[in-house]
Each structure stands twice: as C-alpha cells, then as structure tokens.
Scaffold this active site. Structure first.
Site, PDB file in Angstrom:
ATOM      1  N   SER A 150      41.108  41.773  42.437  1.00 53.51           N
ATOM      2  CA  SER A 150      40.642  40.918  43.234  1.00 53.51           C
ATOM      3  C   SER A 150      40.998  41.219  44.427  1.00 53.51           C
ATOM      4  O   SER A 150      41.431  42.092  44.965  1.00 53.51           O
ATOM      5  CB  SER A 150      41.395  39.700  42.765  1.00 53.51           C
ATOM      6  N   TYR A 163      48.574  34.513  40.981  1.00 53.69           N
ATOM      7  CA  TYR A 163      47.362  35.166  40.729  1.00 53.69           C
ATOM      8  C   TYR A 163      47.580  36.421  41.652  1.00 53.69           C
ATOM      9  O   TYR A 163      47.161  37.648  41.512  1.00 53.69           O
ATOM     10  CB  TYR A 163      46.322  34.341  40.863  1.00 53.69           C
TER      11      TYR A 163
END
Ligand code: NAD
Length: 254
Positions: A150, A163
């Site tokens: 990401s 995350y």
C-alpha cells in the site's frame, strides 16, 4: 517458467500457461487481478475466506478458474490450497498475496487484539503464502510473487497503525524473499496502490477526500492495479525483483 530476456513485444496471452493463486480474490482488487490474469491466458485459483463470492466468481469464469477456501493466516490452509491448485492446474508459477484487512482506531484506544489481527492477516499471511509456494514454483521452473502492500507501506497514515506496520513489513519481506529466491528463478515484488475503489474504502471519507487533492484527483479502479500486477506476473517484468511498484495517482509525490 523460463524467463526469456530476448522475448519480443507483449502479445495476447501474456501469462499463458501460468498457474496463479490470488488471495482475497473473491472481490475488489483481487477479483480484478483474477479477471485480468485469466484474460491473458493464466489458470487462476481464487483463494479467499468468502466462500459464496469466491465460488461464484470461479464458476462465472469457467474451467480455467477455481475457487479454493483459504484463510491466509493458516499454514495448514496454505498447504491445502497449493495442493488443490497443483491438482487442478499443475505447479504454481504465480502468487498474488492480496488478502488484507484494515482496522481504524487511534493508537491510544487501539486494542492489542485488533492490532494483532491486522498483522496476522496482512503480514503473517504474506509470509505463509511465500513459504507455501516455493516448492511448487521450483517444480514449475520458477515464478513470480506479487505482494500487495500500500502507500501505507511507504508513508504513515494516522489511525491505522497496524495496517501501516503490516504494509511496511510486506515491503521489507519482499526484498528479503527476492534475495533468497532469485537463484530459483522466483521474482518477488511489492505493489503499492493508493486510494482504490473497493469495499475496503467504501465508507472511508479519507480515501475519497484525500484522493481529490492528489495529482490524479480520483480513486483508482481495481483494474488499474490489476494491470500492474499482470505486468509483474508476466515475463515482461523478467528483470524486476525486490522492488516497489507504486500506483497512487501521484499521492506520495505530494
Ligand atoms: P476488499 O476488502 O474488497 O478485499 C479484500 C479481500 O481479502 C476480500 O475478498 C476478503 O474476503 C479477503 N480476505 C480478508 N481476510 C482474509 C483472510 N484471512 N484470508 C483470505 N482472504 C481474506 O479490499 P481491497 O481494497 O480489494 O484490498 C485488497 C488489497 O489491496 C489489500 O491487501 C489492501 O490492503 C490493499 N490495498 C487496498 C487499497 C484501497 O484503497 N482499496 C489501497 C492500498 C492497498
């Protein structure tokens, strides 16, 4: 798989003959990867905890796709998934470690359980997946592993500590795996999508709002991430390993 540096321009069937497992393949970015790889000649295994969605997608796509139930946090589950892929289509030559979850909470109120749950899926799941396919990829003569990280693996974002930790880990794990597996003809790269339209971001005001202020002022479509994954699975990326590939509409240029 034999990497052929003299092979010519892209032709239809850019991944013809590959057997590719896509985790989290039942929807979102994973499902777009499944469709794109299949359209270019791969045999694709949709591996997901969403049984109804995964089975329906595989059924819609026909005999070159199969659904295998997989929780990426289970090493036994991975053994069964790779065995099922081999039984259906032959040795595995591609893996897209795409399954992922997010949990939103400020650090001060983030529970240990929620932090560990995100690490377990996004980070341990990628470790177990890479470990599980090595033998099969050797039997295939080589392969390509694409780990979906990401922009959260390149910069920080408030309120999603687990995350971000997991996605930075995936970036580093990718480089270590590339070093270990290069001699086996196995390439390993990470992909770093920016704000992408999916169920993960459907309720995220930040995803919609921040995308509006980046150079390409919109969310990505899942297919735009899948194009990059297809390239990395294919021999067109034959000299790429241990690297980050960013598709973020320019967000991290700001
Ligand atoms: P999504 O929620 O639509 O899809 C995630 C998929 O992973 C689902 O099919 C889900 O069932 C599956 N999954 C979750 N836990 C699993 C487990 N334990 N085992 C197997 N499968 C599991 O989200 P998405 O946006 O398509 O995300 C796909 C990947 O892309 C994720 O790794 C995510 O972190 C990453 N990503 C997404 C964005 C974005 O903006 N959407 C941005 C950067 C990175």
């Amino acid at each position: 798989m034999t990497e052929n540096p003299t092979s010519s321009l892209p032709v239809p069937g850019r991944v013809a003959g590959r057997v590719v497992i896509v985790t989290g393949g039942a929807r979102g970015i994973g499902a777009a990867c499944v469709r794109r790889l299949l359209a270019e000649g791969a045999r694709v295994v949709v591996a997901d905890v969403l049984e109804a969605e995964g089975a329906a997608l595989a059924a819609e796509l026909g005999e070159h796709a199969a659904y295998v139930p997989l929780d990426v946090t289970s090493e036994d589950g991975w053994r069964r998934a790779v065995a099922a892929a081999e039984a259906a289509f032959g040795p595995v030559s591609g893996l897209v470690n795409n399954a992922g979850i997010v949990h939103v909470d400020p650090i001060e109120t983030l529970s240990e359980a929620d932090y560990r749950r995100v690490i377990d899926v996004n980070q341990v799941g990628v470790f177990l997946g890479m470990k599980a396919v090595i033998g099969s990829m050797r039997r295939a003569g080589g392969g390509s592993i694409v780990n979906i990280s990401s922009t959260g693996g390149l910069i920080g974002y408030s309120r999603i500590l687990g995350y971000v930790a997991s996605k930075w880990a995936v970036r580093g794990m990718t480089k270590t795996a590339a070093q270990e597996l290069g001699p086996d003809g196995i390439r390993v790269n990470s992909v770093h999508p920016g704000f992408t339209r999916s169920e993960m971001t459907a309720d995220s005001a930040r995803s919609h709002e921040q995308a509006r202020h980046q150079p390409l002022a919109r969310q990505a479509e899942p297919l735009e991430i899948a194009h990059l994954v297809l390239f990395l699975i294919s021999d067109e990326a034959g000299y790429c390993t241990g690297s980050e590939f960013v598709a973020d509409g320019g967000f991290t240029s700001l």
